[in-house]
Design a protein around this motif. Structure first.
Motif, mmCIF file in Angstrom:
data_model
loop_
_atom_site.group_PDB
_atom_site.id
_atom_site.type_symbol
_atom_site.label_atom_id
_atom_site.label_comp_id
_atom_site.label_asym_id
_atom_site.label_seq_id
_atom_site.Cartn_x
_atom_site.Cartn_y
_atom_site.Cartn_z
ATOM 1 N N LEU A 263 0.828 -1.204 0.000
ATOM 2 C CA LEU A 263 0.000 0.000 0.000
ATOM 3 C C LEU A 263 0.863 1.256 0.000
ATOM 4 O O LEU A 263 0.590 2.225 -0.727
ATOM 5 N N GLN A 264 1.917 1.256 0.796
ATOM 6 C CA GLN A 264 2.817 2.408 0.847
ATOM 7 C C GLN A 264 3.528 2.613 -0.485
ATOM 8 O O GLN A 264 3.687 3.753 -0.945
ATOM 9 N N ALA A 265 3.941 1.515 -1.126
ATOM 10 C CA ALA A 265 4.607 1.626 -2.423
ATOM 11 C C ALA A 265 3.655 2.190 -3.474
ATOM 12 O O ALA A 265 4.044 3.028 -4.307
ATOM 13 N N LEU A 266 2.412 1.751 -3.448
ATOM 14 C CA LEU A 266 1.421 2.278 -4.384
ATOM 15 C C LEU A 266 1.169 3.760 -4.138
ATOM 16 O O LEU A 266 1.079 4.562 -5.082
ATOM 17 N N HIS A 267 1.041 4.129 -2.874
ATOM 18 C CA HIS A 267 0.776 5.517 -2.530
ATOM 19 C C HIS A 267 1.915 6.418 -3.006
ATOM 20 O O HIS A 267 1.690 7.480 -3.612
ATOM 21 N N GLN A 268 3.145 5.995 -2.764
ATOM 22 C CA GLN A 268 4.291 6.767 -3.229
ATOM 23 C C GLN A 268 4.325 6.818 -4.751
ATOM 24 O O GLN A 268 4.614 7.858 -5.356
ATOM 25 N N GLY A 269 4.011 5.683 -5.385
ATOM 26 C CA GLY A 269 4.007 5.638 -6.843
ATOM 27 C C GLY A 269 2.985 6.568 -7.458
ATOM 28 O O GLY A 269 3.228 7.177 -8.504
ATOM 29 N N LEU A 270 1.832 6.690 -6.815
ATOM 30 C CA LEU A 270 0.799 7.598 -7.328
ATOM 31 C C LEU A 270 1.248 9.054 -7.231
ATOM 32 O O LEU A 270 0.881 9.878 -8.078
ATOM 33 N N GLU A 271 2.023 9.356 -6.209
ATOM 34 C CA GLU A 271 2.535 10.723 -6.093
ATOM 35 C C GLU A 271 3.561 11.022 -7.184
ATOM 36 O O GLU A 271 3.686 12.173 -7.619
ATOM 37 N N GLU A 272 4.288 10.012 -7.633
ATOM 38 C CA GLU A 272 5.310 10.196 -8.665
ATOM 39 C C GLU A 272 4.746 10.068 -10.079
ATOM 40 O O GLU A 272 5.397 10.491 -11.047
ATOM 41 N N LEU A 273 3.543 9.516 -10.208
ATOM 42 C CA LEU A 273 2.981 9.218 -11.524
ATOM 43 C C LEU A 273 2.796 10.448 -12.413
ATOM 44 O O LEU A 273 3.102 10.379 -13.619
ATOM 45 N N PRO A 274 2.281 11.574 -11.922
ATOM 46 C CA PRO A 274 2.070 12.719 -12.828
ATOM 47 C C PRO A 274 3.332 13.153 -13.559
ATOM 48 O O PRO A 274 3.273 13.489 -14.753
ATOM 49 N N GLY A 275 4.480 13.148 -12.892
ATOM 50 C CA GLY A 275 5.722 13.532 -13.551
ATOM 51 C C GLY A 275 6.108 12.561 -14.649
ATOM 52 O O GLY A 275 6.635 12.964 -15.706
ATOM 53 N N PHE A 276 5.855 11.277 -14.433
ATOM 54 C CA PHE A 276 6.157 10.253 -15.434
ATOM 55 C C PHE A 276 5.277 10.429 -16.662
ATOM 56 O O PHE A 276 5.766 10.423 -17.802
ATOM 57 N N ILE A 277 3.985 10.600 -16.443
ATOM 58 C CA ILE A 277 3.058 10.761 -17.565
ATOM 59 C C ILE A 277 3.359 12.060 -18.319
ATOM 60 O O ILE A 277 3.299 12.105 -19.557
ATOM 61 N N GLU A 278 3.699 13.118 -17.597
ATOM 62 C CA GLU A 278 4.038 14.389 -18.251
ATOM 63 C C GLU A 278 5.221 14.213 -19.180
ATOM 64 O O GLU A 278 5.240 14.746 -20.306
ATOM 65 N N ALA A 279 6.217 13.434 -18.756
ATOM 66 C CA ALA A 279 7.392 13.204 -19.602
ATOM 67 C C ALA A 279 7.014 12.418 -20.857
ATOM 68 O O ALA A 279 7.479 12.735 -21.961
ATOM 69 N N LEU A 280 6.170 11.403 -20.715
ATOM 70 C CA LEU A 280 5.740 10.626 -21.878
ATOM 71 C C LEU A 280 4.999 11.502 -22.878
ATOM 72 O O LEU A 280 5.219 11.408 -24.093
ATOM 73 N N CYS A 281 4.105 12.341 -22.382
ATOM 74 C CA CYS A 281 3.303 13.188 -23.274
ATOM 75 C C CYS A 281 4.167 14.276 -23.915
ATOM 76 O O CYS A 281 4.016 14.581 -25.103
ATOM 77 N N ARG A 282 5.063 14.855 -23.142
ATOM 78 C CA ARG A 282 5.916 15.916 -23.675
ATOM 79 C C ARG A 282 6.786 15.403 -24.813
ATOM 80 O O ARG A 282 7.038 16.126 -25.797
ATOM 81 N N LEU A 283 7.249 14.167 -24.706
ATOM 82 C CA LEU A 283 8.106 13.579 -25.734
ATOM 83 C C LEU A 283 7.320 12.794 -26.777
ATOM 84 O O LEU A 283 7.911 12.149 -27.652
ATOM 85 N N ASP A 284 5.979 12.831 -26.654
ATOM 86 C CA ASP A 284 5.100 12.162 -27.625
ATOM 87 C C ASP A 284 5.423 10.666 -27.743
ATOM 88 O O ASP A 284 5.531 10.127 -28.852
ATOM 89 N N LEU A 285 5.577 10.008 -26.599
ATOM 90 C CA LEU A 285 5.981 8.600 -26.591
ATOM 91 C C LEU A 285 4.820 7.623 -26.487
ATOM 92 O O LEU A 285 5.046 6.409 -26.457
ATOM 93 N N LEU A 286 3.592 8.117 -26.435
ATOM 94 C CA LEU A 286 2.438 7.230 -26.373
ATOM 95 C C LEU A 286 1.703 7.250 -27.711
ATOM 96 O O LEU A 286 1.509 8.310 -28.315
ATOM 97 N N GLU A 287 1.301 6.059 -28.156
ATOM 98 C CA GLU A 287 0.539 5.953 -29.397
ATOM 99 C C GLU A 287 -0.646 5.018 -29.179
ATOM 100 O O GLU A 287 -0.572 4.075 -28.370
#
Length: 230
Positions: free
Chosen positions: A137-161
């Motif tokens: 649960l703690q790992a998931l909670h921490q991961g959710l806090e870090e997730l927005p930065g990860f998704i922002e990087a994917l979108c900024r670099l246009d890495l999702l199709e």
């Protein structure tokens, strides 16, 4: 759901029954995940991305149809890694002021006072089962806090199709898996060195590589489905 602050006085008698096809609640065909789990997931499940408003949510795909779960059996979970979104149950993160605390869903179908593994030791300490679930649960909670930065990087670099995966059917027709996005391999390979270094420094490169590698598990799902259909 009936959430309560977890404690060894009110919940001393609680036990957790094994997760099986007969004991489990209705499970979705894709489970939300976080980048910190990708390395564990990629050996067993495709890691895809679902649109979530203006952003994306990474998921571990469990089946090829809506609501299909190809891993839950009569005797348990048929993979070496149980996704954290399931393993943390029946625990959830609550709040006391600004502090995150552990709550438990007292209505969860796997909870019992008569069968299963105890959550607490006889003298009140956490049993190994509960210690593991709190850690997840703690790992998931921490991961959710870090997730927005990860998704922002994917979108900024246009890495999702958008991902379209066709599955041949026994009658000759073709079933298409759609509604998901995956990592764009060519764009990833074409990134300049500075962008790759920035992804490494931010801790994003490894989960991106794991998500890309996991796409090979789509064919595993097809074979798993065929075996279950006989």
């Amino acid at each position: 759901m009936r959430a309560a602050l977890l404690n060894n006085l009110d919940h001393q008698a609680l036990r957790l029954r094994p997760l099986t096809r007969h004991s489990a609640p209705v499970l979705p065909g894709a489970l939300p995940t976080v980048p910190a789990e990708f390395r564990l997931l990629q050996a067993h499940y495709p890691i895809l991305f679902q649109a979530a408003g203006p952003s994306f949510q990474p998921v571990a795909l469990l089946g090829l149809e809506q609501g299909q779960n190809l891993f839950l059996t009569d005797t348990g979970w048929d993979a070496a890694h149980l996704p954290w979104a399931l393993e943390r149950q029946p625990l959830l993160v609550g709040r006391e002021g600004s502090q995150a605390v552990v709550h438990i869903d007292l209505d969860h179908p796997l909870l019992s006072e008569r069968e299963g593994e105890p959550l607490f030791l006889p003298h009140g300490g956490q049993a190994p089962l509960l210690e593991r679930r709190v850690a997840v649960l703690q790992a998931l909670h921490q991961g959710l806090e870090e997730l927005p930065g990860f998704i922002e990087a994917l979108c900024r670099l246009d890495l999702l199709e958008p991902l379209h995966f066709d599955v041949d059917q026994p009658d000759g027709s073709v079933r298409r898996l759609s509604g998901y996005h995956g990592i764009h391999e060519e764009r990833l390979a074409a990134l300049p060195g500075a962008a790759v270094a920035a992804l490494h420094e931010a801790g994003h490169w490894l989960p991106i590589a794991m998500a890309l590698a996991s796409l090979g598990r789509l064919r595993d799902l097809v074979e798993r489905e065929a075996r279950q259909r006989g």
